[in-house]
Structure formats: C-alpha cells, structure tokens
Design an enzyme around this catalytic site. Structure first.
Site, PDB file in Angstrom:
ATOM      1  N   GLU A  62       0.853  -1.054   0.063  1.00 22.44           N
ATOM      2  CA  GLU A  62      -0.111   0.051   0.072  1.00 22.44           C
ATOM      3  C   GLU A  62       0.835   1.129   0.023  1.00 22.44           C
ATOM      4  O   GLU A  62       0.599   2.177  -0.637  1.00 22.44           O
ATOM      5  CB  GLU A  62      -1.000   0.035   1.307  1.00 22.44           C
ATOM      6  CG  GLU A  62      -1.799  -1.108   1.204  1.00 22.44           C
ATOM      7  CD  GLU A  62      -1.460  -2.440   2.181  1.00 22.44           C
ATOM      8  OE1 GLU A  62      -2.362  -3.032   2.559  1.00 22.44           O
ATOM      9  OE2 GLU A  62      -0.301  -2.524   2.074  1.00 22.44           O
ATOM     10  N   CYS A  90      -2.660  -2.764   7.257  1.00 23.42           N
ATOM     11  CA  CYS A  90      -2.010  -2.711   8.477  1.00 23.42           C
ATOM     12  C   CYS A  90      -2.257  -1.188   9.267  1.00 23.42           C
ATOM     13  O   CYS A  90      -2.579  -0.315   8.465  1.00 23.42           O
ATOM     14  CB  CYS A  90      -0.682  -3.040   8.680  1.00 23.42           C
ATOM     15  SG  CYS A  90       0.528  -1.821   7.925  1.00 23.42           S
TER      16      CYS A  90
END
Length: 170
Positions: A62, A90
């Site tokens: 990401e 996360c």
C-alpha cells in the site's frame, strides 16, 4: 454504468492486486501482498510488498503504491483515487491511506487471514493503545523549546505561503 459492470470493474482491479501479490511470491522479492491504485478508471500504480527486497520495513504494498501514484500524479493528495489491496491494511498503511486522502479501499484478505498466514499486526495495535510510558519502544521528549520554533515559524507564514509549500510551488 450498471451495477454489474461496476462490480466487474472492482473485481478486475482486485484481481490485479492479487496477481501482483502472487507474482511477488514467485519472484522472491517480498511477501504475498499487492496493491493497485485507480483514478477515473485508470491504473496509476500497481505495486507489491518489497520489505525484504528493499530492506525497508515501510515498503508495504500500500505504501509503495501510494508513493508511486503520488509521483506519477505529481501530488501528495490522492483524493478521488480508489485502492485495491490484497489484504486489509495494517495500522501503518491505514494511516498512510488517510494522509493520502484516498477515498475508498477494497481489500481481499482480512487481518485474521493475515495472522493465520504469519503476518499479524496485532502487536502494533496493542502497543498504540498503551500510554507512551508503557510501550516497549521508549519515547522520550527532549528539545521541546527548540523544536517548537519550527511550528512558530510555520504559524508566521501567510495562508498563501503555507499553501504554496504544501503544493510544492514555492
């Protein structure tokens, strides 16, 4: 565009993110994570996790995709973009998503799935819920009277100057 074609487009981009994760395993460059960022129906970034390849603990798929998309679009603001990622982000990646102002995130695997596969981030969430003085990493404040000067200088700037700095046009 009808609902079926919208869902097909989302599934197409999610499958690209999953393929990126699968390819990353085969190359040995990193873990089983892939991310695609789309703006106006066009892919602006498609990146895998490269933590081990780059020796960079922040090189999650990401974050890599956000970095690539920002460079390509020449902006730190990804408002209007959609992220497709092979796994629920996360805490670090979720924070980066908020900072980048990405509007929607579609994910495949859950945090529970990631934990099952050996990628648990529960320790981070647990640590962040504790007061600073109870965390396993020691956070100690020093130089506060010197550090505040940077904020004081920032506050002395006009709104136009701040905007130019934020937009990289100063």
């Amino acid at each position: 565009m009808n609902k079926t074609s919208i869902n097909a487009a989302h599934l197409k981009f999610m499958r690209m993110a999953i393929k990126c994760a699968d390819d990353n395993i085969r190359t040995g460059n990193g873990g089983p994570f892939g991310t695609v960022i789309v703006k106006n129906g066009e892919v602006v970034a498609c990146t895998p996790n490269s933590v081990t390849a780059d020796n960079d603990p922040t090189a999650h798929a990401e974050v890599n995709a956000i970095r690539e998309a920002c460079k390509k679009l020449k902006t730190p603001d990804l408002e209007g973009c959609v992220m497709y990622t092979s796994c629920e982000p996360c805490p670090m990646c979720a924070s980066a998503i908020y900072w980048a102002r990405i509007n929607v995130v579609y994910y495949g695997n859950t945090k529970t799935d990631a934990e099952w596969a050996g990628f648990s981030d529960a320790f981070v969430t647990d640590e962040l819920s504790k007061p600073l003085n109870q965390r396993s990493v020691q956070f100690k404040r020093i130089g506060a009277s010197d550090a505040i000067r940077s904020f004081e200088q920032w506050m002395e700037l006009s709104d136009a100057e701040k905007s130019e700095i934020k937009n990289g046009t100063l």
